[in-house]
Design a protein around this motif. Structure first.
Motif, PDB file in Angstrom:
ATOM      1  N   UNK A   1       0.830  -1.205   0.000  1.00 22.77           N
ATOM      2  CA  UNK A   1       0.000   0.000   0.000  1.00 22.77           C
ATOM      3  C   UNK A   1       0.869   1.262   0.000  1.00 22.77           C
ATOM      4  N   UNK A   2       0.446   2.304  -0.639  1.00 24.88           N
ATOM      5  CA  UNK A   2      -0.815   2.524  -1.348  1.00 24.88           C
ATOM      6  C   UNK A   2      -0.747   2.157  -2.831  1.00 24.88           C
ATOM      7  N   UNK A   3       0.370   1.537  -3.252  1.00 28.69           N
ATOM      8  CA  UNK A   3       0.570   1.250  -4.663  1.00 28.69           C
ATOM      9  C   UNK A   3      -0.267   0.061  -5.140  1.00 28.69           C
ATOM     10  N   UNK A   4      -0.246  -1.031  -4.383  1.00 28.54           N
ATOM     11  CA  UNK A   4      -1.010  -2.226  -4.694  1.00 28.54           C
ATOM     12  C   UNK A   4      -1.409  -2.862  -3.369  1.00 28.54           C
ATOM     13  N   UNK A   5      -2.666  -3.268  -3.262  1.00 33.64           N
ATOM     14  CA  UNK A   5      -3.150  -3.830  -1.999  1.00 33.64           C
ATOM     15  C   UNK A   5      -4.447  -4.589  -2.219  1.00 33.64           C
ATOM     16  N   UNK A   6      -4.756  -5.465  -1.276  1.00 32.02           N
ATOM     17  CA  UNK A   6      -6.035  -6.167  -1.304  1.00 32.02           C
ATOM     18  C   UNK A   6      -7.045  -5.309  -0.559  1.00 32.02           C
ATOM     19  N   UNK A   7      -8.100  -4.936  -1.277  1.00 29.65           N
ATOM     20  CA  UNK A   7      -9.143  -4.086  -0.700  1.00 29.65           C
ATOM     21  C   UNK A   7     -10.221  -4.945  -0.040  1.00 29.65           C
ATOM     22  N   UNK A   8     -11.086  -4.292   0.716  1.00 29.83           N
ATOM     23  CA  UNK A   8     -12.236  -4.984   1.293  1.00 29.83           C
ATOM     24  C   UNK A   8     -13.002  -5.642   0.151  1.00 29.83           C
ATOM     25  N   UNK A   9     -13.430  -6.850   0.354  1.00 30.61           N
ATOM     26  CA  UNK A   9     -14.122  -7.581  -0.699  1.00 30.61           C
ATOM     27  C   UNK A   9     -13.181  -8.412  -1.551  1.00 30.61           C
ATOM     28  N   UNK A  10     -11.871  -8.301  -1.293  1.00 31.13           N
ATOM     29  CA  UNK A  10     -10.900  -9.145  -1.976  1.00 31.13           C
ATOM     30  C   UNK A  10     -10.332  -8.614  -3.276  1.00 31.13           C
ATOM     31  N   UNK A  11     -10.858  -7.508  -3.797  1.00 32.06           N
ATOM     32  CA  UNK A  11     -10.346  -6.973  -5.054  1.00 32.06           C
ATOM     33  C   UNK A  11      -8.976  -6.335  -4.826  1.00 32.06           C
TER      34      UNK A  11
END
Length: 141
Positions: free
Chosen positions: A19-29
């Motif tokens: 983060x904040x470049x690439x990360x797993x968001x809520x909901x898995x996306x």
């Protein structure tokens, strides 16, 4: 009128949790600033792709050993230059060292963290390798 359609296998696009470049968001996306740019590039190019978030060392290894694999966001340096075909840069990111509460009071330069000091880093990370190559003690996880 001539119409040409190309059917290509999807490019396997890999990244790490950074983060904040690439990360797993809520909901898995998978999201993040760099991820948004990569999605836009593939959509504009009309290329099929899959997106996976993996541990860094695994993603890097797959990019080195398998065809049709794209890795982002990675540091471009002399060692990696010849190993990949590059697109970008997506971002320019400065490197920094942060001192913890039990670190020496005066960490102002890299010389202040020479051995016996130990620096934490990630296995396979360009910053960690840069420091190891210059004689710093880096504990990599």
């Amino acid at each position: 009128m001539l119409s040409l359609t190309v059917h290509a296998d999807p490019v396997r696009v890999l990244t790490e949790d950074d983060p904040p470049f690439n990360l797993r968001e809520a909901g898995g996306q998978i999201g993040g600033v760099a991820t948004d740019m990569v999605r836009d590039i593939f959509q504009r190019a009309r290329l099929p792709y899959t997106l996976e978030l993996l541990p860094w060392a695994r993603a890097y290894n797959l990019a080195l050993t398998e065809a049709d694999v794209c890795l982002y966001a990675t540091t471009r340096n002399a060692e990696r230059e010849k190993r990949f075909l590059w697109i970008g840069p997506l971002l320019v990111n400065a490197w920094a060292i942060y001192a913890g509460p039990h670190s020496p009071d005066r960490v102002r330069t890299l010389d202040d963290v020479r051995p016996p000091a130990v620096i934490g880093g990630y296995l396979g990370d360009a910053v960690a390798q840069y420091l190891v190559d210059r004689g710093y003690r880096v504990q990599q996880i």
